[in-house]
Design an enzyme around this catalytic site. Structure first.
Site, PDB file in Angstrom:
ATOM      1  N   ASP A   1       3.195  -7.534 -10.632  1.00  0.00           N
ATOM      2  CA  ASP A   1       4.059  -8.599 -10.095  1.00  0.00           C
ATOM      3  C   ASP A   1       3.705  -8.964  -8.662  1.00  0.00           C
ATOM      4  O   ASP A   1       4.574  -8.998  -7.782  1.00  0.00           O
ATOM      5  CB  ASP A   1       5.526  -8.182 -10.157  1.00  0.00           C
ATOM      6  CG  ASP A   1       5.962  -7.724 -11.535  1.00  0.00           C
ATOM      7  OD1 ASP A   1       5.727  -8.481 -12.493  1.00  0.00           O
ATOM      8  OD2 ASP A   1       6.522  -6.624 -11.649  1.00  0.00           O
TER       9      ASP A   1
ATOM     10  N   GLU B   1      10.398 -15.900 -17.598  1.00  0.00           N
ATOM     11  CA  GLU B   1      10.662 -15.102 -16.407  1.00  0.00           C
ATOM     12  C   GLU B   1       9.574 -15.330 -15.370  1.00  0.00           C
ATOM     13  O   GLU B   1       8.702 -16.186 -15.548  1.00  0.00           O
ATOM     14  CB  GLU B   1      10.751 -13.618 -16.769  1.00  0.00           C
ATOM     15  CG  GLU B   1       9.487 -13.030 -17.391  1.00  0.00           C
ATOM     16  CD  GLU B   1       9.688 -11.594 -17.851  1.00  0.00           C
ATOM     17  OE1 GLU B   1      10.852 -11.150 -17.978  1.00  0.00           O
ATOM     18  OE2 GLU B   1       8.676 -10.900 -18.093  1.00  0.00           O
TER      19      GLU B   1
END
Length: 356
Positions: free
Chosen positions: A50, A225
């Site tokens: 991420d 997401e």
């Protein structure tokens, strides 16, 4: 403003083909040739999931930040040229805050944004000690390396929706700041809408009301997401991942709008998703952070045997860079996720393009 060298060379005044005066929307050299963003990786061959990306004050070094790992709560690395990255240089958020559950204090999907020349805000996800759900926190620092100091309480929670994750910041044309995030509905068998809400000048105080941008459709495998929003030449591009992060179906896709608050339209094949497993050698690509950079060419003249070498008055030169993660073992997340990158991502008329 970001300053990136871009030289325009003209030998002798008779051969000049460009005016020193810059039109409102100047032609950029990289637009004169067929191109597309270049996907490269792994550029950080270690567990660095991420990744969040920033170019402080518009000048190198670049900084990237990762979800918690054995390297720290929020490990960070730097690069002087957006080609070669250091290993982990330190932990930017060693203390995620008193509101974070002490039994599960990991931090997910950090995103750092610069508010002023010496003011930075980090948005991050952690488990709340109060309700056991994911909440979004904010921490501040005077330097991009930190250590960042967390606010006493989270800035967004949504226990009824399943929690909130994957926060990212965005500065719209005109300077208004926004926070974008995902409602973690899949944790309760619900939908996973992505919301946006204005922020105050400090970069972490929510203002006004939240607006839903997109939500998951059947084609998304039940999930959208990891939102990351950029503006480019009249379009807002909302990049996101769909499908489950621990499968090879994970991807990087995008939706577009003419307004920051939408409505947004998900771009479909053949123009999207932008990255899927197998494209450019990727496996489970996702969790992307996309940022736009604005630079100007320097101005000076040199003499050589052929005449005068002139570099014109500054010409604005915009480009887009991105980072994302990729399964290290090419199969799943069990061996961790390394960082890959996209240099000079091409955005044109609502379409994003990459090359391998």
């Amino acid at each position: 403003m970001v300053f990136v060298p871009l030289a325009i060379f003209v030998f002798g005044s008779a051969s000049a083909v460009l005016s020193a005066s810059t039109p409102k929307d100047p032609v950029r050299l990289r637009d004169l040739v067929k191109r597309g963003g270049t996907v490269t990786g792994p550029v950080l061959p270690l567990n660095f999931a991420d990744p969040g990306l920033i170019l402080p004050n518009g000048r190198a070094p670049w900084y990237v930040y990762s979800t918690s790992s054995s390297h720290g709560k929020v490990p960070y690395a730097i690069s002087e040229d957006f080609k070669t990255w250091t290993g982990v240089k330190g932990d930017a958020l060693p203390n995620p805050g008193s509101w974070v559950s002490p039994s599960n204090s990991a931090v997910w999907a950090p995103d750092v944004r610069q508010i002023t020349s010496n003011s930075y805000v980090m948005y991050y996800t952690a488990f709340s000690a109060a309700n056991g759900n994911h909440c979004i926190g904010a921490a501040t620092s005077s330097t991009p390396a930190g250590p960042f100091n967390p606010q006493a309480s989270p800035i967004v929670c949504d226990a009824s929706g399943g929690g909130v994750i994957d926060a990212s910041g965005f500065e719209a044309p005109g300077g208004t700041l926004y926070l974008v995030w995902k409602v973690d509905g899949n944790s309760m068998g619900k939908s996973t809408p992505i919301f946006i809400q204005p922020l105050g000048a400090n970069g972490y105080t929510l203002q006004g009301k939240a607006t839903q941008l997109i939500t998951n459709d059947p084609v998304d495998g039940g999930i959208v997401e990891a939102p990351s929003l950029v503006y480019w030449d009249g379009f807002y591009y909302l990049f996101f991942s769909s499908n489950h992060y621990n499968t090879l179906k994970y991807d990087v896709s995008y939706a577009i709008s003419k307004s920051v608050t939408g409505p947004y339209t998900k771009v479909q094949a053949p123009h999207a998703p932008l990255l899927v497993s197998g494209k450019c050698g990727t496996a489970g690509p996702g969790g992307a952070t996309v940022i736009n950079v604005l630079g100007e060419s320097p101005t000076f003249s040199l003499m050589n045997g052929c005449g005068t070498l002139t570099i014109f008055e500054p010409i604005q030169d915009k480009y887009i860079n991105a980072v994302f993660h990729n399964d290290i073992n090419g199969k799943n997340v069990s061996a961790g996720r390394s960082m890959w990158q996209i240099s000079d991502l091409t955005l044109s008329n609502g379409i994003a393009t990459v090359n391998c």
